[in-house]
Design a protein around this motif. Sequence first.
Motif, PDB file in Angstrom:
ATOM      1  N   TYR A 208      18.471  24.678  63.318  1.00 24.31           N
ATOM      2  CA  TYR A 208      19.859  24.348  62.952  1.00 24.31           C
ATOM      3  C   TYR A 208      20.159  24.865  61.548  1.00 24.31           C
ATOM      4  N   TYR A 209      19.247  24.545  60.643  1.00 25.51           N
ATOM      5  CA  TYR A 209      19.325  24.934  59.236  1.00 25.51           C
ATOM      6  C   TYR A 209      19.615  26.426  59.087  1.00 25.51           C
ATOM      7  N   ALA A 210      18.796  27.258  59.723  1.00 24.05           N
ATOM      8  CA  ALA A 210      18.886  28.708  59.534  1.00 24.05           C
ATOM      9  C   ALA A 210      20.237  29.260  59.985  1.00 24.05           C
ATOM     10  N   GLU A 211      20.868  28.614  60.958  1.00 26.70           N
ATOM     11  CA  GLU A 211      22.161  29.093  61.472  1.00 26.70           C
ATOM     12  C   GLU A 211      23.250  29.068  60.398  1.00 26.70           C
ATOM     13  N   GLY A 212      23.084  28.201  59.395  1.00 24.04           N
ATOM     14  CA  GLY A 212      24.080  28.108  58.318  1.00 24.04           C
ATOM     15  C   GLY A 212      24.279  29.426  57.593  1.00 24.04           C
ATOM     16  N   SER A 213      23.236  30.255  57.557  1.00 26.59           N
ATOM     17  CA  SER A 213      23.344  31.537  56.847  1.00 26.59           C
ATOM     18  C   SER A 213      24.302  32.508  57.535  1.00 26.59           C
ATOM     19  N   LYS A 214      24.577  32.283  58.814  1.00 24.73           N
ATOM     20  CA  LYS A 214      25.524  33.150  59.518  1.00 24.73           C
ATOM     21  C   LYS A 214      26.898  33.119  58.850  1.00 24.73           C
ATOM     22  N   THR A 215      27.201  31.985  58.192  1.00 27.94           N
ATOM     23  CA  THR A 215      28.540  31.848  57.611  1.00 27.94           C
ATOM     24  C   THR A 215      28.789  32.876  56.510  1.00 27.94           C
ATOM     25  N   LEU A 216      27.707  33.418  55.915  1.00 32.79           N
ATOM     26  CA  LEU A 216      27.891  34.483  54.922  1.00 32.79           C
ATOM     27  C   LEU A 216      28.452  35.744  55.581  1.00 32.79           C
ATOM     28  N   ALA A 217      28.082  35.974  56.823  1.00 30.07           N
ATOM     29  CA  ALA A 217      28.639  37.109  57.570  1.00 30.07           C
ATOM     30  C   ALA A 217      30.063  36.798  58.011  1.00 30.07           C
ATOM     31  N   PHE A 218      30.275  35.593  58.538  1.00 27.30           N
ATOM     32  CA  PHE A 218      31.607  35.212  59.031  1.00 27.30           C
ATOM     33  C   PHE A 218      32.648  35.336  57.917  1.00 27.30           C
ATOM     34  N   GLU A 219      32.311  34.760  56.756  1.00 27.73           N
ATOM     35  CA  GLU A 219      33.273  34.779  55.646  1.00 27.73           C
ATOM     36  C   GLU A 219      33.554  36.202  55.175  1.00 27.73           C
ATOM     37  N   THR A 220      32.490  36.995  55.069  1.00 30.76           N
ATOM     38  CA  THR A 220      32.660  38.379  54.620  1.00 30.76           C
ATOM     39  C   THR A 220      33.614  39.116  55.547  1.00 30.76           C
ATOM     40  N   ALA A 221      33.399  38.985  56.854  1.00 26.29           N
ATOM     41  CA  ALA A 221      34.252  39.671  57.827  1.00 26.29           C
ATOM     42  C   ALA A 221      35.693  39.195  57.691  1.00 26.29           C
ATOM     43  N   GLU A 222      35.889  37.897  57.620  1.00 29.46           N
ATOM     44  CA  GLU A 222      37.253  37.365  57.506  1.00 29.46           C
ATOM     45  C   GLU A 222      37.907  37.827  56.202  1.00 29.46           C
ATOM     46  N   GLN A 223      37.142  37.772  55.106  1.00 28.56           N
ATOM     47  CA  GLN A 223      37.708  38.141  53.805  1.00 28.56           C
ATOM     48  C   GLN A 223      38.015  39.637  53.697  1.00 28.56           C
ATOM     49  N   LEU A 224      37.361  40.445  54.529  1.00 30.40           N
ATOM     50  CA  LEU A 224      37.669  41.882  54.554  1.00 30.40           C
ATOM     51  C   LEU A 224      38.797  42.182  55.548  1.00 30.40           C
ATOM     52  N   GLY A 225      39.436  41.156  56.076  1.00 28.35           N
ATOM     53  CA  GLY A 225      40.507  41.353  57.052  1.00 28.35           C
ATOM     54  C   GLY A 225      39.960  41.536  58.454  1.00 28.35           C
ATOM     55  N   TRP A 226      38.984  40.745  58.808  1.00 27.23           N
ATOM     56  CA  TRP A 226      38.333  40.777  60.121  1.00 27.23           C
ATOM     57  C   TRP A 226      37.726  42.157  60.421  1.00 27.23           C
ATOM     58  N   LYS A 227      36.825  42.535  59.516  1.00 28.77           N
ATOM     59  CA  LYS A 227      36.089  43.795  59.656  1.00 28.77           C
ATOM     60  C   LYS A 227      34.680  43.609  59.134  1.00 28.77           C
ATOM     61  N   ALA A 228      33.750  44.305  59.730  1.00 31.02           N
ATOM     62  CA  ALA A 228      32.407  44.345  59.141  1.00 31.02           C
ATOM     63  C   ALA A 228      32.378  45.451  58.102  1.00 31.02           C
ATOM     64  N   PRO A 229      31.656  45.243  56.997  1.00 36.25           N
ATOM     65  CA  PRO A 229      31.528  46.329  56.029  1.00 36.25           C
ATOM     66  C   PRO A 229      30.638  47.447  56.605  1.00 36.25           C
ATOM     67  N   ASP A 230      30.488  48.555  55.848  1.00 30.56           N
ATOM     68  CA  ASP A 230      29.625  49.649  56.308  1.00 30.56           C
ATOM     69  C   ASP A 230      28.170  49.403  55.949  1.00 30.56           C
ATOM     70  N   HIS A 231      27.966  48.650  54.881  1.00 31.67           N
ATOM     71  CA  HIS A 231      26.599  48.456  54.400  1.00 31.67           C
ATOM     72  C   HIS A 231      26.518  47.109  53.684  1.00 31.67           C
ATOM     73  N   VAL A 232      25.484  46.354  53.941  1.00 34.60           N
ATOM     74  CA  VAL A 232      25.263  45.125  53.169  1.00 34.60           C
ATOM     75  C   VAL A 232      23.865  45.177  52.547  1.00 34.60           C
ATOM     76  N   VAL A 233      23.747  44.577  51.367  1.00 31.12           N
ATOM     77  CA  VAL A 233      22.452  44.490  50.688  1.00 31.12           C
ATOM     78  C   VAL A 233      22.130  43.008  50.524  1.00 31.12           C
ATOM     79  N   VAL A 234      20.967  42.617  51.041  1.00 30.18           N
ATOM     80  CA  VAL A 234      20.631  41.200  51.138  1.00 30.18           C
ATOM     81  C   VAL A 234      19.230  40.959  50.547  1.00 30.18           C
TER      82      VAL A 234
END
Lengths: 50, 413
Positions: B219-245
Amino acid sequence: MGVRLCDESGNLRRFVNIYVNEEDIRFRQGKETILSDGDEISIVPAIAGG
Amino acid sequence: MSRKSAVSDILKQKIKGLKCRECGKLYPPVALHVCEFCFGPLEVDYNYDEIRRHISRERIENGPKSLWRYADLLPVEGPPTVGLYAGFTPLIEAKNLGAELGLKKLYIKNDTVNHPTLSFKDRVVAIAITRAMELGFTAVACASTGNLANSVAAHAAEARLRCYVFIPGDLEAGKILGSLIYAPTIVAVEGNYDDVNRLCSEVAGEYDWAFVNINIRPYYAEGSKTLAFETAEQLGWKAPDHVVVPVASGSLLTKIWKGFNELKMLGLIDRVDMRVSGAQAEGCAPVASAFKEGRDFIRPVKPKTIAKSIAIGNPADGYYALKAVHESKGAFETATDEETVEGIKLLARTEGIFAETAGGVTIAVLKKLAQKGIISKEETVVAYVTGNGLKTQEAVINAVDEVVRIDPSLDSF
């Protein structure tokens, strides 16, 4: 027990960690690590980070 | 046993149960993290058909300004009970840093200001403790390199739960105080994080506690997905070309990759043409070395780095992180301690963001990837900065100028 710890080719499964006296066997001789009388062995699944 | 065995109807609709990532064996959605047949990690198995019927961009946009706007894709059965304000951190267009690195569309996902303990761990803990309470636990615990300890202790205080925190003996003062202030029981173990983790996995077997990164891990680990969700929404519902994690256990990178792909699968974004690159400290780079040497297995290392928050020598999700980087055609790079300090200073000087050492590693790696042409200048790039520099002051205390001391007179100035 063996089936659960090792895959079909006899290699330790990816998410199984084995410790002899609290040292990961991958820092010793892996599966060839020689045990002595009184050694304490722990079998521990991989744990997420924090 | 204090745990609830019954699972409510709401949860059944969204969550089918837990599933072994390796052999696919199914389990009920309880406090369990390892497959009893093959030792593989368990993951939440969602009812995506049901989720697809409910979820939409509008539904999310009308939700709270926190990670709970994505509750349809998070493994809790009811409303959140703690961590109501976690997530939805700024996605900053980093024009100054971008100009220095020759990147035209660079963004920083700034989790140095996450609520309440200033790291991305507030995301995973909000989910973990809400779920732990749903399962009826009255005590929570964790093994931690510092940030997780801070967050678990704070949320346990909010939830009025007993709290046990296990940390390596050599953590930064800010990380220790940042847990102690919430008055949990803190156990400093003489050893590194991997020693702490091994001990905790044994402690977890003996006590009926919700260990957020052990028996609550699916359950815990699933919380990290929200970093992807927010990024996509904040970019106007798009995935970026490259992420560095940044990569420690590998869970964050794995879940960010999963998060973007989940959005695509549900039709919330059109495509994921994205490369995922991992950042590790040179003194603790078991996943980066596997990548560079073309191995598909992780050889553990003994960490030696100032980036203590990511000093995990035996990363549980290293294999999956490696796989995600390969799948997405990304890369791995490492940063030395000196480059890490320079990375912290560079981000602070250009963008006014004070990151902790893991952020320094990420920025240093971003710089290397840009210099090597692995990230090209036209790409939309997001670097994940996951923790606050005020917690790791030791790293930079000798790397900054001294103050100018004067008497309180204009002459003196």
